[in-house]
Write a protein that holds these residues in place. Structure first.
Motif, PDB file in Angstrom:
ATOM      1  N   MET A  55       0.850  -1.190   0.000  1.00  0.00           N
ATOM      2  CA  MET A  55       0.000   0.000   0.000  1.00  0.00           C
ATOM      3  C   MET A  55       0.887   1.242   0.000  1.00  0.00           C
ATOM      4  O   MET A  55       1.892   1.297   0.692  1.00  0.00           O
ATOM      5  CB  MET A  55      -0.901  -0.019   1.234  1.00  0.00           C
ATOM      6  N   ASP A  56       0.516   2.222  -0.769  1.00  0.00           N
ATOM      7  CA  ASP A  56       1.255   3.477  -0.840  1.00  0.00           C
ATOM      8  C   ASP A  56       1.275   4.139   0.537  1.00  0.00           C
ATOM      9  O   ASP A  56       0.245   4.308   1.166  1.00  0.00           O
ATOM     10  CB  ASP A  56       0.582   4.391  -1.873  1.00  0.00           C
ATOM     11  N   GLU A  57       2.481   4.534   1.017  1.00  0.00           N
ATOM     12  CA  GLU A  57       2.631   5.112   2.357  1.00  0.00           C
ATOM     13  C   GLU A  57       1.809   6.389   2.520  1.00  0.00           C
ATOM     14  O   GLU A  57       1.176   6.598   3.541  1.00  0.00           O
ATOM     15  CB  GLU A  57       4.116   5.406   2.623  1.00  0.00           C
ATOM     16  N   ARG A  58       1.794   7.253   1.497  1.00  0.00           N
ATOM     17  CA  ARG A  58       1.018   8.491   1.601  1.00  0.00           C
ATOM     18  C   ARG A  58      -0.469   8.206   1.701  1.00  0.00           C
ATOM     19  O   ARG A  58      -1.183   8.853   2.428  1.00  0.00           O
ATOM     20  CB  ARG A  58       1.317   9.411   0.427  1.00  0.00           C
ATOM     21  N   ARG A  59      -0.931   7.220   0.950  1.00  0.00           N
ATOM     22  CA  ARG A  59      -2.353   6.866   0.993  1.00  0.00           C
ATOM     23  C   ARG A  59      -2.729   6.368   2.382  1.00  0.00           C
ATOM     24  O   ARG A  59      -3.742   6.764   2.939  1.00  0.00           O
ATOM     25  CB  ARG A  59      -2.685   5.799  -0.044  1.00  0.00           C
ATOM     26  N   SER A  60      -1.905   5.492   2.964  1.00  0.00           N
ATOM     27  CA  SER A  60      -2.221   4.966   4.285  1.00  0.00           C
ATOM     28  C   SER A  60      -2.180   6.072   5.337  1.00  0.00           C
ATOM     29  O   SER A  60      -2.959   6.063   6.271  1.00  0.00           O
ATOM     30  CB  SER A  60      -1.266   3.834   4.667  1.00  0.00           C
ATOM     31  N   THR A  61      -1.275   7.045   5.172  1.00  0.00           N
ATOM     32  CA  THR A  61      -1.193   8.148   6.112  1.00  0.00           C
ATOM     33  C   THR A  61      -2.436   9.020   6.032  1.00  0.00           C
ATOM     34  O   THR A  61      -2.990   9.418   7.045  1.00  0.00           O
ATOM     35  CB  THR A  61       0.078   8.987   5.861  1.00  0.00           C
ATOM     36  N   ARG A  62      -2.883   9.325   4.823  1.00  0.00           N
ATOM     37  CA  ARG A  62      -4.118  10.110   4.689  1.00  0.00           C
ATOM     38  C   ARG A  62      -5.284   9.353   5.311  1.00  0.00           C
ATOM     39  O   ARG A  62      -6.148   9.942   5.929  1.00  0.00           O
ATOM     40  CB  ARG A  62      -4.394  10.422   3.225  1.00  0.00           C
ATOM     41  N   GLU A  63      -5.289   8.067   5.119  1.00  0.00           N
ATOM     42  CA  GLU A  63      -6.339   7.234   5.679  1.00  0.00           C
ATOM     43  C   GLU A  63      -6.291   7.274   7.206  1.00  0.00           C
ATOM     44  O   GLU A  63      -7.318   7.378   7.872  1.00  0.00           O
ATOM     45  CB  GLU A  63      -6.142   5.795   5.190  1.00  0.00           C
ATOM     46  N   THR A  64      -5.105   7.218   7.760  1.00  0.00           N
ATOM     47  CA  THR A  64      -4.941   7.279   9.213  1.00  0.00           C
ATOM     48  C   THR A  64      -5.434   8.615   9.742  1.00  0.00           C
ATOM     49  O   THR A  64      -6.160   8.667  10.734  1.00  0.00           O
ATOM     50  CB  THR A  64      -3.467   7.051   9.606  1.00  0.00           C
ATOM     51  N   THR A  65      -5.057   9.697   9.076  1.00  0.00           N
ATOM     52  CA  THR A  65      -5.494  11.020   9.503  1.00  0.00           C
ATOM     53  C   THR A  65      -7.008  11.126   9.488  1.00  0.00           C
ATOM     54  O   THR A  65      -7.618  11.619  10.442  1.00  0.00           O
ATOM     55  CB  THR A  65      -4.875  12.107   8.601  1.00  0.00           C
TER      56      THR A  65
END
Length: 109
Positions: free
Chosen positions: A1-11
């Protein structure tokens, strides 16, 4: 999974949990992390990867909700409770820090 995508998802997920937990008092990073099935440290790392912190998200959400609640005509004490502050004066100090003016100037009569 793309790290930026997972971070946005976490936020996005953190904001959702914070919104639900605010009226129960000051939501802790530990409680939010537990609801998201991760450790506090993992949550901190994922938020840092996006350039934000737990406290920054909490403050931004509170500021946004404060303006909305006051615009709807809710009183300072009611808004303080809804945002998890111990009392109206603590909320008023935070509001002044965020917007440079007291909540009464934003509140709809």
């Amino acid at each position: 999974m793309d790290e930026r995508r997972s971070t946005r998802e976490t936020t996005r997920n953190v904001r959702g949990v914070l919104t639900r937990q605010l009226s129960g008092g000051e939501p802790t990073i530990k409680a939010v992390a537990k609801e998201l099935a991760m450790s506090s440290r993992t949550l901190q790392r994922q938020l840092a990867a996006e350039g934000t912190t737990y406290q920054a998200l909490l403050d931004a959400l509170r500021a946004d909700l404060a303006k909305r609640h006051l615009a709807r005509g809710l009183g300072v004490s009611e808004v303080a409770f809804l945002l998890g502050y111990a009392d109206g004066s603590a909320f008023a100090r935070a509001f002044r820090r965020w917007f440079g003016k007291p909540p009464a100037e934003v509140r709809r009569p």
